[in-house]
Design a protein around this motif. Structure first.
Motif, PDB file in Angstrom:
ATOM      1  N   THR A  86      39.238  39.415  35.049  1.00 23.44           N
ATOM      2  CA  THR A  86      40.067  39.964  36.121  1.00 23.44           C
ATOM      3  C   THR A  86      41.458  40.315  35.615  1.00 23.44           C
ATOM      4  N   ALA A  87      42.084  39.395  34.895  1.00 20.39           N
ATOM      5  CA  ALA A  87      43.434  39.643  34.391  1.00 20.39           C
ATOM      6  C   ALA A  87      43.462  40.868  33.488  1.00 20.39           C
ATOM      7  N   ILE A  88      42.460  40.979  32.627  1.00 20.27           N
ATOM      8  CA  ILE A  88      42.403  42.122  31.708  1.00 20.27           C
ATOM      9  C   ILE A  88      42.190  43.409  32.492  1.00 20.27           C
ATOM     10  N   SER A  89      41.268  43.388  33.453  1.00 20.87           N
ATOM     11  CA  SER A  89      40.993  44.582  34.259  1.00 20.87           C
ATOM     12  C   SER A  89      42.237  45.009  35.038  1.00 20.87           C
ATOM     13  N   MET A  90      42.931  44.045  35.621  1.00 21.87           N
ATOM     14  CA  MET A  90      44.103  44.389  36.424  1.00 21.87           C
ATOM     15  C   MET A  90      45.242  44.926  35.562  1.00 21.87           C
ATOM     16  N   GLN A  91      45.408  44.388  34.368  1.00 22.70           N
ATOM     17  CA  GLN A  91      46.423  44.922  33.464  1.00 22.70           C
ATOM     18  C   GLN A  91      46.065  46.343  33.030  1.00 22.70           C
ATOM     19  N   THR A  92      44.765  46.594  32.882  1.00 24.24           N
ATOM     20  CA  THR A  92      44.306  47.944  32.539  1.00 24.24           C
ATOM     21  C   THR A  92      44.619  48.906  33.679  1.00 24.24           C
ATOM     22  N   LEU A  93      44.354  48.476  34.923  1.00 23.26           N
ATOM     23  CA  LEU A  93      44.666  49.304  36.085  1.00 23.26           C
ATOM     24  C   LEU A  93      46.175  49.535  36.202  1.00 23.26           C
ATOM     25  N   GLU A  94      46.942  48.478  35.953  1.00 23.95           N
ATOM     26  CA  GLU A  94      48.390  48.559  36.074  1.00 23.95           C
ATOM     27  C   GLU A  94      48.979  49.540  35.067  1.00 23.95           C
ATOM     28  N   LYS A  95      48.353  49.634  33.920  1.00 26.10           N
ATOM     29  CA  LYS A  95      48.827  50.551  32.895  1.00 26.10           C
ATOM     30  C   LYS A  95      48.531  52.002  33.269  1.00 26.10           C
ATOM     31  N   ALA A  96      47.473  52.189  34.088  1.00 28.01           N
ATOM     32  CA  ALA A  96      47.061  53.543  34.468  1.00 28.01           C
ATOM     33  C   ALA A  96      47.675  54.008  35.782  1.00 28.01           C
ATOM     34  N   ALA A  97      48.188  53.077  36.589  1.00 29.64           N
ATOM     35  CA  ALA A  97      48.736  53.439  37.896  1.00 29.64           C
ATOM     36  C   ALA A  97      49.799  52.430  38.310  1.00 29.64           C
ATOM     37  N   ASP A  98      50.744  52.876  39.128  1.00 32.45           N
ATOM     38  CA  ASP A  98      51.806  52.000  39.637  1.00 32.45           C
ATOM     39  C   ASP A  98      51.276  51.268  40.858  1.00 32.45           C
ATOM     40  N   ILE A  99      50.886  49.997  40.674  1.00 32.55           N
ATOM     41  CA  ILE A  99      50.229  49.253  41.749  1.00 32.55           C
ATOM     42  C   ILE A  99      50.960  47.947  42.026  1.00 32.55           C
ATOM     43  N   ASN A 100      50.788  47.440  43.239  1.00 32.41           N
ATOM     44  CA  ASN A 100      51.454  46.215  43.680  1.00 32.41           C
ATOM     45  C   ASN A 100      50.381  45.179  44.041  1.00 32.41           C
ATOM     46  N   TYR A 101      50.216  44.164  43.186  1.00 34.13           N
ATOM     47  CA  TYR A 101      49.188  43.151  43.422  1.00 34.13           C
ATOM     48  C   TYR A 101      49.683  41.788  42.958  1.00 34.13           C
ATOM     49  N   ARG A 102      48.978  40.747  43.382  1.00 33.07           N
ATOM     50  CA  ARG A 102      49.292  39.383  42.956  1.00 33.07           C
ATOM     51  C   ARG A 102      47.996  38.649  42.654  1.00 33.07           C
ATOM     52  N   GLN A 103      47.903  38.056  41.461  1.00 32.81           N
ATOM     53  CA  GLN A 103      46.715  37.296  41.084  1.00 32.81           C
ATOM     54  C   GLN A 103      46.786  35.884  41.661  1.00 32.81           C
ATOM     55  N   ILE A 104      45.694  35.469  42.287  1.00 26.70           N
ATOM     56  CA  ILE A 104      45.541  34.085  42.729  1.00 26.70           C
ATOM     57  C   ILE A 104      44.544  33.445  41.768  1.00 26.70           C
ATOM     58  N   VAL A 105      44.986  32.439  41.023  1.00 25.44           N
ATOM     59  CA  VAL A 105      44.206  31.916  39.894  1.00 25.44           C
ATOM     60  C   VAL A 105      43.321  30.738  40.304  1.00 25.44           C
ATOM     61  N   TYR A 106      42.062  30.782  39.849  1.00 18.37           N
ATOM     62  CA  TYR A 106      41.080  29.715  40.072  1.00 18.37           C
ATOM     63  C   TYR A 106      40.528  29.290  38.707  1.00 18.37           C
ATOM     64  N   GLU A 107      39.780  28.187  38.682  1.00 18.14           N
ATOM     65  CA  GLU A 107      39.233  27.670  37.415  1.00 18.14           C
ATOM     66  C   GLU A 107      37.915  28.358  37.069  1.00 18.14           C
ATOM     67  N   GLY A 108      37.982  29.668  36.853  1.00 21.67           N
ATOM     68  CA  GLY A 108      36.788  30.403  36.437  1.00 21.67           C
ATOM     69  C   GLY A 108      36.418  31.512  37.408  1.00 21.67           C
ATOM     70  N   GLY A 109      35.479  32.358  36.962  1.00 19.82           N
ATOM     71  CA  GLY A 109      35.092  33.524  37.730  1.00 19.82           C
ATOM     72  C   GLY A 109      34.344  33.209  39.010  1.00 19.82           C
ATOM     73  N   ASN A 110      33.482  32.181  38.987  1.00 19.22           N
ATOM     74  CA  ASN A 110      32.689  31.877  40.176  1.00 19.22           C
ATOM     75  C   ASN A 110      33.557  31.457  41.366  1.00 19.22           C
ATOM     76  N   PRO A 111      34.460  30.470  41.222  1.00 20.08           N
ATOM     77  CA  PRO A 111      35.327  30.147  42.354  1.00 20.08           C
ATOM     78  C   PRO A 111      36.246  31.291  42.749  1.00 20.08           C
ATOM     79  N   ALA A 112      36.591  32.150  41.797  1.00 20.98           N
ATOM     80  CA  ALA A 112      37.418  33.316  42.124  1.00 20.98           C
ATOM     81  C   ALA A 112      36.656  34.264  43.045  1.00 20.98           C
ATOM     82  N   VAL A 113      35.400  34.516  42.723  1.00 24.28           N
ATOM     83  CA  VAL A 113      34.568  35.391  43.562  1.00 24.28           C
ATOM     84  C   VAL A 113      34.397  34.794  44.953  1.00 24.28           C
ATOM     85  N   ILE A 114      34.120  33.499  45.017  1.00 22.75           N
ATOM     86  CA  ILE A 114      33.942  32.823  46.306  1.00 22.75           C
ATOM     87  C   ILE A 114      35.193  32.964  47.168  1.00 22.75           C
ATOM     88  N   SER A 115      36.365  32.961  46.541  1.00 18.29           N
ATOM     89  CA  SER A 115      37.606  33.079  47.304  1.00 18.29           C
ATOM     90  C   SER A 115      37.703  34.430  48.004  1.00 18.29           C
TER      91      SER A 115
END
Length: 335
Positions: free
Chosen positions: A162-191
């Motif tokens: 997610t962090a890598i994808s969002m940094q890639t998006l941020e480099k391609a477009a001016d976007i306003n977002y905030r990452q909410i961090v969880y201990e891994g991809g599965n709990p992140a998806v559930i959120s």
């Protein structure tokens, strides 16, 4: 010349001919541990459990999984590096994380200090709840560009997909977002499914069950080609909206310290070439989870994984998140 001399010459000749002719197979006498540096249920954990079954069969010994999340994956990987380099403790994860740890300053071991055994590449996927107001990626992109309040995205940590994808998006477009961090991809998806976060950019593997269950709607895959998901259909590439965005396969695998005994590395090479590369179990898992299967090892694995690692490491460094220059660790700047 006496009989003892003839016997010595004969024994020496036999050793010289027979000794190096056949590599010694590694036969572990107790269970082998693979440490997954993320929580159970995520993309790394899921695929590593499939690999462990294949390895157990090939080695004739149990291969057990130990989940040890923390510090964006570096905690569990550090445990492997600090354990004896005898092949009995291996690491699992994404090469984009493994190679970036020294750039981030979270682990000194460089990519060249590991022997890579890769199996699948997992693309990042932008998805929202099915009841979201955003019906396609264009809608979400517009919101990310114009919203006065940061839009929340669930994340597995600093060097997660997610962090890598969002940094890639941020480099391609001016976007306003905030990452909410969880201990891994599965709990992140559930959120995201539960509504704690507004969208997710985890790997397709981590999301596919919720997509098929009708809980998530995928909007775009972080790639330049569509993704075909069994039981769902086609997900368009993000390049339909952002043609210049950087993308590359995110390779996952099992990692062994490169200074492990040669018989360990030789045996793992043989297993990867003769069993994993043709594993119908692995192929079926990749197809079912929306992943690209490409079993490779050694230098070929480094070559396959380097483009995505380069994107990650340089994004981390140029954003100020990583203190160390990637070129110091042999990671070239993306073109």
């Amino acid at each position: 010349m006496g009989n003892k001399a003839y016997a010595f010459i004969a024994a020496t000749a036999a050793f010289l001919v027979a000794g190096p002719a056949v590599a010694q197979d590694w036969k572990p006498s107790e269970p082998v541990t693979i440490i997954v540096p993320w929580s159970a249920g995520g993309s790394t954990d899921t695929v590593t459990r499939v690999v462990a079954g294949e390895l157990s069969e090939a080695l004739g010994q149990n291969v057990v999984i130990l989940n040890q999340p923390g510090a964006s994956g570096s905690t569990g990987t550090r445990s492997v590096w600090e354990a004896p380099h005898d092949g009995m403790t291996m690491a699992a994860g994404a090469v984009a994380d493994l190679g970036a740890y020294p750039v981030l300053g979270t682990l000194d071991a460089k990519l060249e200090d590991w022997r890579l055994y890769l199996h699948v590449a997992n693309p990042g996927l932008i998805s929202v709840r099915t009841d979201s107001e955003w019906k396609d990626f264009g809608d979400l992109l517009e919101a990310l560009k114009t919203s006065g309040e940061a839009i929340t995205v669930s994340s597995g940590g600093l060097s997660s997909a997610t962090a890598i994808s969002m940094q890639t998006l941020e480099k391609a477009a001016d976007i306003n977002y905030r990452q909410i961090v969880y201990e891994g991809g599965n709990p992140a998806v559930i959120s995201t499914v539960s509504g704690e976060t507004q969208f997710t950019a985890a790997t397709a593997t981590e999301q596919v069950d919720m997509i098929r269950a009708g809980r998530l709607r995928p909007l775009a895959v972080i790639a330049d080609k569509p993704l075909e998901l069994e039981g769902f259909g086609t997900v368009p590439p993000v390049t339909e909206w952002l043609p210049e965005i950087a993308s590359a396969p995110n390779y996952f695998g099992v990692f062994v310290p490169a200074d492990a005994p040669q018989e360990v590395l030789d045996t793992m090479d043989k297993i990867w070439a003769e069993k994993i590369a043709d594993s119908e179990v692995m192929k079926a898992h990749a197809a079912e989870r929306g992943a690209l299967f490409n079993a490779t090892y050694g230098e070929e694995a480094v070559k396959a994984a380097m483009p995505y690692l380069s994107i990650n490491a340089w994004q981390q460094f140029e954003s100020g998140a990583a203190p160390n220059d990637p070129s110091e660790f042999g990671i070239p700047k993306p073109e």
